[in-house]
Write a protein that holds these residues in place. Structure first.
Motif, PDB file in Angstrom:
ATOM      1  N   ASP A  15       3.337   4.195   2.867  1.00  0.00           N
ATOM      2  CA  ASP A  15       3.363   2.986   2.042  1.00  0.00           C
ATOM      3  C   ASP A  15       2.775   1.775   2.752  1.00  0.00           C
ATOM      4  O   ASP A  15       2.418   0.788   2.104  1.00  0.00           O
ATOM      5  CB  ASP A  15       4.793   2.673   1.593  1.00  0.00           C
ATOM      6  N   GLU A  16       2.690   1.814   4.064  1.00  0.00           N
ATOM      7  CA  GLU A  16       2.084   0.726   4.833  1.00  0.00           C
ATOM      8  C   GLU A  16       0.582   0.932   5.017  1.00  0.00           C
ATOM      9  O   GLU A  16      -0.059   0.225   5.776  1.00  0.00           O
ATOM     10  CB  GLU A  16       2.767   0.607   6.200  1.00  0.00           C
ATOM     11  N   GLU A  17       0.038   1.946   4.333  1.00  0.00           N
ATOM     12  CA  GLU A  17      -1.382   2.284   4.374  1.00  0.00           C
ATOM     13  C   GLU A  17      -1.846   2.656   5.781  1.00  0.00           C
ATOM     14  O   GLU A  17      -2.952   2.329   6.201  1.00  0.00           O
ATOM     15  CB  GLU A  17      -2.228   1.161   3.767  1.00  0.00           C
ATOM     16  N   GLN A  18      -0.976   3.367   6.491  1.00  0.00           N
ATOM     17  CA  GLN A  18      -1.316   3.925   7.803  1.00  0.00           C
ATOM     18  C   GLN A  18      -1.656   5.394   7.582  1.00  0.00           C
ATOM     19  O   GLN A  18      -1.005   6.084   6.801  1.00  0.00           O
ATOM     20  CB  GLN A  18      -0.143   3.777   8.759  1.00  0.00           C
ATOM     21  N   GLY A  31       8.149   9.770   3.234  1.00  0.00           N
ATOM     22  CA  GLY A  31       7.424   8.513   3.298  1.00  0.00           C
ATOM     23  C   GLY A  31       5.908   8.645   3.353  1.00  0.00           C
ATOM     24  O   GLY A  31       5.201   7.652   3.403  1.00  0.00           O
ATOM     25  N   TRP A  32       5.398   9.866   3.351  1.00  0.00           N
ATOM     26  CA  TRP A  32       3.949  10.100   3.421  1.00  0.00           C
ATOM     27  C   TRP A  32       3.507  10.867   2.179  1.00  0.00           C
ATOM     28  O   TRP A  32       4.252  11.680   1.642  1.00  0.00           O
ATOM     29  CB  TRP A  32       3.604  10.905   4.673  1.00  0.00           C
ATOM     30  N   HIS A  33       2.273  10.625   1.736  1.00  0.00           N
ATOM     31  CA  HIS A  33       1.705  11.406   0.635  1.00  0.00           C
ATOM     32  C   HIS A  33       0.263  11.798   0.975  1.00  0.00           C
ATOM     33  O   HIS A  33      -0.391  11.142   1.778  1.00  0.00           O
ATOM     34  CB  HIS A  33       1.778  10.644  -0.697  1.00  0.00           C
ATOM     35  N   ALA A  34      -0.164  12.886   0.363  1.00  0.00           N
ATOM     36  CA  ALA A  34      -1.521  13.383   0.608  1.00  0.00           C
ATOM     37  C   ALA A  34      -2.532  12.406   0.017  1.00  0.00           C
ATOM     38  O   ALA A  34      -2.373  11.936  -1.106  1.00  0.00           O
ATOM     39  CB  ALA A  34      -1.698  14.772   0.002  1.00  0.00           C
ATOM     40  N   GLU A  35      -3.560  12.117   0.778  1.00  0.00           N
ATOM     41  CA  GLU A  35      -4.607  11.178   0.385  1.00  0.00           C
ATOM     42  C   GLU A  35      -5.707  11.880  -0.401  1.00  0.00           C
ATOM     43  O   GLU A  35      -6.429  11.259  -1.156  1.00  0.00           O
ATOM     44  CB  GLU A  35      -5.133  10.510   1.668  1.00  0.00           C
ATOM     45  N   MET A  55      -6.208  -1.485  11.288  1.00  0.00           N
ATOM     46  CA  MET A  55      -5.058  -0.719  11.745  1.00  0.00           C
ATOM     47  C   MET A  55      -3.716  -1.416  11.494  1.00  0.00           C
ATOM     48  O   MET A  55      -2.675  -0.808  11.648  1.00  0.00           O
ATOM     49  CB  MET A  55      -5.184  -0.405  13.236  1.00  0.00           C
ATOM     50  N   ARG A  56      -3.753  -2.675  11.106  1.00  0.00           N
ATOM     51  CA  ARG A  56      -2.493  -3.379  10.869  1.00  0.00           C
ATOM     52  C   ARG A  56      -1.793  -2.804   9.644  1.00  0.00           C
ATOM     53  O   ARG A  56      -2.435  -2.493   8.639  1.00  0.00           O
ATOM     54  CB  ARG A  56      -2.745  -4.862  10.651  1.00  0.00           C
ATOM     55  N   PRO A  57      -0.463  -2.670   9.697  1.00  0.00           N
ATOM     56  CA  PRO A  57       0.265  -2.218   8.511  1.00  0.00           C
ATOM     57  C   PRO A  57       0.028  -3.177   7.338  1.00  0.00           C
ATOM     58  O   PRO A  57      -0.207  -4.374   7.527  1.00  0.00           O
ATOM     59  CB  PRO A  57       1.733  -2.253   8.959  1.00  0.00           C
ATOM     60  N   ARG A  58       0.100  -2.647   6.130  1.00  0.00           N
ATOM     61  CA  ARG A  58      -0.139  -3.431   4.918  1.00  0.00           C
ATOM     62  C   ARG A  58       0.733  -4.680   4.877  1.00  0.00           C
ATOM     63  O   ARG A  58       0.258  -5.775   4.544  1.00  0.00           O
ATOM     64  CB  ARG A  58       0.119  -2.579   3.675  1.00  0.00           C
ATOM     65  N   SER A  59       2.016  -4.560   5.229  1.00  0.00           N
ATOM     66  CA  SER A  59       2.913  -5.720   5.164  1.00  0.00           C
ATOM     67  C   SER A  59       2.467  -6.834   6.110  1.00  0.00           C
ATOM     68  O   SER A  59       2.586  -8.019   5.777  1.00  0.00           O
ATOM     69  CB  SER A  59       4.353  -5.305   5.475  1.00  0.00           C
TER      70      SER A  59
END
Length: 66
Positions: A15-18, A31-35, A55-59
């Motif tokens: 969810d943080e787009e990492q 907490g992870w999903h397939a891209e 590389m920064r988390p979305r938040s």
């Protein structure tokens, strides 16, 4: 880079787009999903290198842009 283990991987994102890679034959961690990208390890890592440019988390990105 050599794919010596012969396994298939998939690119996963949280969810943080990492981004990360995960073995294709295992269930995804919480907490992870397939891209959508799957294949040899090197292919997945090359894809991540192309698409994960900040590389920064979305938040953190959202906080800094506010």
């Amino acid at each position: 880079m050599s794919d010596v283990d012969g396994r298939r991987y998939r690119v996963v994102v949280n969810d943080e787009e990492q981004y990360s890679i995960w073995p294709g034959d295992q269930g995804l961690p919480g907490g992870w999903h397939a891209e959508g990208t799957e294949g040899e390890r090197s292919l997945c890592l090359e894809h991540i290198e192309r698409v994960w440019t900040d590389m920064r988390p979305r938040s953190v990105r959202e906080h800094l842009s506010a």
